[in-house]
Write an enzyme that holds these catalytic residues in place. Structure first.
Site, PDB file in Angstrom:
ATOM      1  N   CYS A   1       0.866  -1.187   0.000  1.00 27.27           N
ATOM      2  CA  CYS A   1       0.000   0.000   0.000  1.00 27.27           C
ATOM      3  C   CYS A   1       0.903   1.238   0.000  1.00 27.27           C
ATOM      4  O   CYS A   1       2.065   1.154  -0.429  1.00 27.27           O
ATOM      5  CB  CYS A   1      -0.974  -0.016   1.178  1.00 27.27           C
ATOM      6  SG  CYS A   1      -0.213  -0.026   2.809  1.00 27.27           S
TER       7      CYS A   1
ATOM      8  N   ASN B   1       2.218   1.475   4.431  1.00 31.44           N
ATOM      9  CA  ASN B   1       2.508   0.199   5.123  1.00 31.44           C
ATOM     10  C   ASN B   1       2.196   0.273   6.621  1.00 31.44           C
ATOM     11  O   ASN B   1       2.851  -0.370   7.430  1.00 31.44           O
ATOM     12  CB  ASN B   1       3.979  -0.238   4.903  1.00 31.44           C
ATOM     13  CG  ASN B   1       4.259  -1.691   5.324  1.00 31.44           C
ATOM     14  OD1 ASN B   1       5.363  -2.011   5.757  1.00 31.44           O
ATOM     15  ND2 ASN B   1       3.288  -2.573   5.214  1.00 31.44           N
TER      16      ASN B   1
ATOM     17  N   CYS C   1      -1.520   0.707   7.376  1.00 28.72           N
ATOM     18  CA  CYS C   1      -2.964   0.404   7.458  1.00 28.72           C
ATOM     19  C   CYS C   1      -3.326  -0.827   6.645  1.00 28.72           C
ATOM     20  O   CYS C   1      -3.494  -1.923   7.194  1.00 28.72           O
ATOM     21  CB  CYS C   1      -3.795   1.603   6.997  1.00 28.72           C
ATOM     22  SG  CYS C   1      -3.559   3.092   7.997  1.00 28.72           S
ATOM     23  N   ARG C   2      -3.453  -0.676   5.341  1.00 27.33           N
ATOM     24  CA  ARG C   2      -4.020  -1.749   4.525  1.00 27.33           C
ATOM     25  C   ARG C   2      -3.113  -2.961   4.354  1.00 27.33           C
ATOM     26  O   ARG C   2      -3.550  -4.103   4.559  1.00 27.33           O
ATOM     27  CB  ARG C   2      -4.412  -1.202   3.141  1.00 27.33           C
ATOM     28  CG  ARG C   2      -5.579  -0.245   3.206  1.00 27.33           C
ATOM     29  CD  ARG C   2      -5.691   0.554   1.922  1.00 27.33           C
ATOM     30  NE  ARG C   2      -4.550   1.466   1.759  1.00 27.33           N
ATOM     31  CZ  ARG C   2      -4.323   2.202   0.702  1.00 27.33           C
ATOM     32  NH1 ARG C   2      -5.155   2.121  -0.328  1.00 27.33           N
ATOM     33  NH2 ARG C   2      -3.280   3.014   0.643  1.00 27.33           N
ATOM     34  N   SER C   3      -1.846  -2.727   3.943  1.00 28.25           N
ATOM     35  CA  SER C   3      -1.019  -3.919   3.657  1.00 28.25           C
ATOM     36  C   SER C   3      -0.639  -4.708   4.913  1.00 28.25           C
ATOM     37  O   SER C   3      -0.559  -5.946   4.840  1.00 28.25           O
ATOM     38  CB  SER C   3       0.202  -3.567   2.797  1.00 28.25           C
ATOM     39  OG  SER C   3       1.041  -2.635   3.419  1.00 28.25           O
TER      40      SER C   3
ATOM     41  N   ASP D   1      -7.964   3.929   0.830  1.00 28.76           N
ATOM     42  CA  ASP D   1      -7.124   4.244   1.973  1.00 28.76           C
ATOM     43  C   ASP D   1      -7.995   4.661   3.172  1.00 28.76           C
ATOM     44  O   ASP D   1      -8.722   5.649   3.082  1.00 28.76           O
ATOM     45  CB  ASP D   1      -6.208   5.403   1.539  1.00 28.76           C
ATOM     46  CG  ASP D   1      -5.200   5.756   2.581  1.00 28.76           C
ATOM     47  OD1 ASP D   1      -5.241   5.176   3.678  1.00 28.76           O
ATOM     48  OD2 ASP D   1      -4.350   6.612   2.285  1.00 28.76           O
TER      49      ASP D   1
HETATM   50  P1  4NP Z   1      -1.828   2.784   4.074  1.00 29.72           P
HETATM   51  O1  4NP Z   1      -2.473   4.128   4.642  1.00 29.72           O
HETATM   52  O2  4NP Z   1      -1.248   3.124   2.719  1.00 29.72           O
HETATM   53  O3  4NP Z   1      -2.975   1.850   3.981  1.00 29.72           O
HETATM   54  O4  4NP Z   1      -0.770   2.352   5.082  1.00 29.72           O
HETATM   55  C1  4NP Z   1      -1.763   5.336   4.728  1.00 29.72           C
HETATM   56  C2  4NP Z   1      -1.032   5.619   5.856  1.00 29.72           C
HETATM   57  C3  4NP Z   1      -0.355   6.824   5.962  1.00 29.72           C
HETATM   58  C4  4NP Z   1      -0.420   7.730   4.923  1.00 29.72           C
HETATM   59  C5  4NP Z   1      -1.149   7.440   3.796  1.00 29.72           C
HETATM   60  C6  4NP Z   1      -1.811   6.246   3.685  1.00 29.72           C
HETATM   61  N1  4NP Z   1       0.227   8.971   5.035  1.00 29.72           N
HETATM   62  O5  4NP Z   1       0.089   9.814   4.120  1.00 29.72           O
HETATM   63  O6  4NP Z   1       0.943   9.214   6.021  1.00 29.72           O
END
Ligand code: 4NP
Length: 155
Positions: free
Chosen positions: A11, A14, A16-18, A127
């Site tokens: 993702c 790294n 939340c989703r992955s 996201d």
């Molecule tokens: P992820 O979510 O891609 O599912 O881990 C996010 C976590 C942090 C950010 C963006 C997406 N960020 O911009 O900090």
């Protein structure tokens, strides 16, 4: 068909989703009795490198019996494209970024996790970072659906 022996979920951050996909997939595989498959996750961005998953992700996974607390974020690296047979993006922008990072001629199959969602399923996992806790439940619902189908595809 012989399934991939190493799968990387990707993702943006790294956190939340992955990591949710990594935790759910490891739990599903452990319960399935299929031959061992190495599972990791990574982000295309580097802002959270070394951090544990988002507390909302840890809490949502824990409610379903999956422990993410030991995971730490890392960024996608060039060697991932040699090590992993299957690299699964959570959303379309992750897929575009992975395609840009992939070395020419890399053997890894790069695809969307939602390719395993089945007919009528979502075509990407949004996201949940800037939303509320409901977003994490919805993310987990889709992740569980995809990982269940992925285990069957490997079996
Ligand atoms: P992820 O979510 O891609 O599912 O881990 C996010 C976590 C942090 C950010 C963006 C997406 N960020 O911009 O900090």
């Amino acid at each position: 068909m012989e399934g991939p022996r190493r799968i990387l979920f990707v993702c943006l951050g790294n956190i939340c989703r992955s990591p949710l996909a990594e935790g759910v997939m490891k739990a599903r595989l452990a319960a399935s009795g299929v031959d061992p498959v190495e599972i990791e996750s990574a982000g295309t961005g580097g802002w959270h490198v070394g951090a544990p998953p988002d507390p909302r992700a840890i809490a949502a996974a824990a409610r379903r019996g999956v422990d993410l607390s030991a995971l730490r974020a890392r960024q996608v690296r060039r060697s991932d494209f040699d090590r992993f047979g299957l690299i699964l993006a959570m959303d379309r922008s992750n897929l575009v970024n992975l395609s840009r990072l992939a070395p020419p001629g890399c053997a890894a199959r790069i695809a969307m996790i939602t390719d395993f969602a089945g007919a009528g399923g979502p075509d990407e996992i949004d996201d949940p970072y800037y939303g509320g806790p409901d977003g994490f439940e919805a993310t987990l619902d889709t992740v569980e659906r995809c990982c269940g189908a992925l285990v069957e595809a490997i079996r």
